[in-house]
Scaffold this motif. Structure first.
Motif: not given
Lengths: 225, 212
Positions: A80-82, A87-90, B62, B65, B67, B80-81, B86, B90, B92, B151, B157
């Motif tokens: 679902d893309g979570t 991967l994009l969190v601090p 991607r 980002a 990825l 990116p963090a 992004y 999908a 999420g 978000r 961001r």
């Protein structure tokens, strides 16, 4: 709570929340009971035999119930893309992985272990002998989850990859099962030291804790490319 | 409510931020999807990626980002963090969570916690009713899309990477995306969006050529 702690807690609690809400926890515990209840039908009603085999049987059933839950450990998030988002969190991705594993442990594995004493009674283990088995499972189960997580992360991009997860993870389970069952057997007898077994189980868990998050994070990263 | 308002409004991003690609290439297995893509984006600018299906728009996003690794060329972009949103195909989203729980998770990933009124406020702003009890699994595709926009609002961001941002949205939803995007650009943000439609907020375009 600092920002990073909050992220860690949120990932962990969301995982617990979802596995509870989806019925995963109840399913796994029910599976454990059904499997244990079925064993005497296959082995015969010999109480002595059941008692002697009980520690090993309980460990194997625990490992299998745990493996059935592992399939969804990362797969839902992958689909679902979570995972992209996480991967994009601090927070370092290894810590994200650890948060999910902790959530999985608290939501699924701990209830399983708490159900084991009851299942042990069904296999004719006296209540007084159960604490040793319980301690062995508490020491060894983190290793089962962490090593199983490696299998789950390697199979994450395979649809219906549950069986593949089991195949990858099972060989890693051998040492834990050997020492876990040995600890359980030692606990059934009076005068046998269980300390060394528990120590080895805890060491296996500690080593897995150190290495598995890196292996899992690497496998997931490469699956997301 | 007060807490969230302070966090979201009037946040100025650094005017020095850039997003630049230089001779960027993307490979999927043995196939080169695109190569030699270059562009440069400064604070307050938006870019629209265009190209046929399979020309690598999503792959480029991607890469931006972090990825997907670049096969060749260089990329300069915010970390990116901390600096990138992004929004891909999908979404999420978790079907078993309510809108409020989803927003609480979004807030936690941004490192803070707000109260239920603040979540209801954001949901209302996105045109979503029943914040406390509505499960995400019962939302329509367009409503889910709106929910993902939260978000962007909750975690400021500088770089937004949007893959087909207008998909499944009605006229009001498109206007909402355009409004959010324009406010973001005004605050010094950057946007790169892949779309087949005309995006009012984008002032530049990059065309990804199909390779033979």
């Amino acid at each position: 709570m600092s920002g990073l702690m909050r992220i860690f807690a949120a990932i962990c609690s969301q995982h617990m929340h979802l596995s509870w809400r989806s019925g995963q926890t109840m399913l796994a515990v029910s599976f454990l009971f059904i499997a244990i209840t079925l064993l005497p039908f296959g082995l015969g009603p010999e109480l002595k035999l059941l008692r002697a085999l009980a520690p090993g049987l309980l460990w194997v059933v625990l490992a299998i119930s745990l493996l059935t839950g592992l399939e969804r450990l990362f797969q839902a998030d992958y689909e679902d893309g979570t995972l992209d988002r996480l991967l994009l969190v601090p927070l370092a991705f290894e810590a994200v992985v650890l948060a999910k594993l902790l959530g999985h442990y608290l939501a699924l594995v701990l209830p399983l272990i708490l159900a084991v004493p009851l299942a042990g009674l069904l296999l004719n283990i006296e209540a007084a002998r159960l604490p040793v088995l319980l301690a062995a499972m508490l020491c060894g189960s983190p290793a089962l989850v962490l090593l199983g997580g490696i299998g789950a992360s390697l199979a994450v991009s395979v649809r219906r990859g549950g069986l593949l997860t089991v195949l990858i993870a099972m060989p890693f389970y051998v040492p834990v099962l050997i020492f876990g069952a040995a600890a359980g057997r030692a606990g059934l007898e009076t005068g046998v030291a269980v300390g060394p077994y528990l120590g080895i189980l805890a060491a296996l868990s500690a080593a897995s804790l150190l290495l598995a998050p890196f292996a899992i994070a690497a496998a997931l990263r490469s699956a997301l490319r | 409510m007060a807490e969230t308002q302070n966090l979201f409004s009037n946040l100025q991003h650094s005017r020095d931020a850039v997003c630049r690609a230089d001779g960027l290439a993307c490979a999927r297995g043995a196939i080169t999807v695109f190569e030699g893509v270059s562009f440069s984006l400064a604070a307050g600018q938006a870019l629209c990626l265009r190209g046929a299906n399979g020309s690598g728009k999503s792959s480029l996003l991607r890469q931006l980002a972090g990825l997907l690794p670049a096969a060749a060329g260089t990329l300069t972009h915010p970390d990116p963090a901390y600096g990138t949103h992004y929004l891909g195909h999908a979404d999420g989203l978790k079907a078993a969570l309510t809108i409020a729980e989803t927003l609480a998770f979004d807030a936690a990933l941004a490192g803070y916690r707000a109260d239920n009124d603040a979540y209801a406020d954001i949901a209302a702003r996105l045109g979503l009713a029943g914040c406390d009890w509505q499960f995400v699994g019962d939302l329509s595709a367009g409503q889910k899309r709106r929910l993902t926009l939260a978000r962007l609002i909750m975690d400021p961001r500088p770089l937004w990477l949007l893959d087909e941002p207008m998909t499944a949205l009605d006229a009001a939803g498109r206007a909402l995306v355009t409004d959010l995007a324009e406010a973001h650009l005004e605050n010094g943000g950057m946007i790169i969006a892949a779309s087949h439609e005309t995006l009012d907020f984008a002032d530049e375009e990059v065309l990804l050529e199909p390779r033979r």
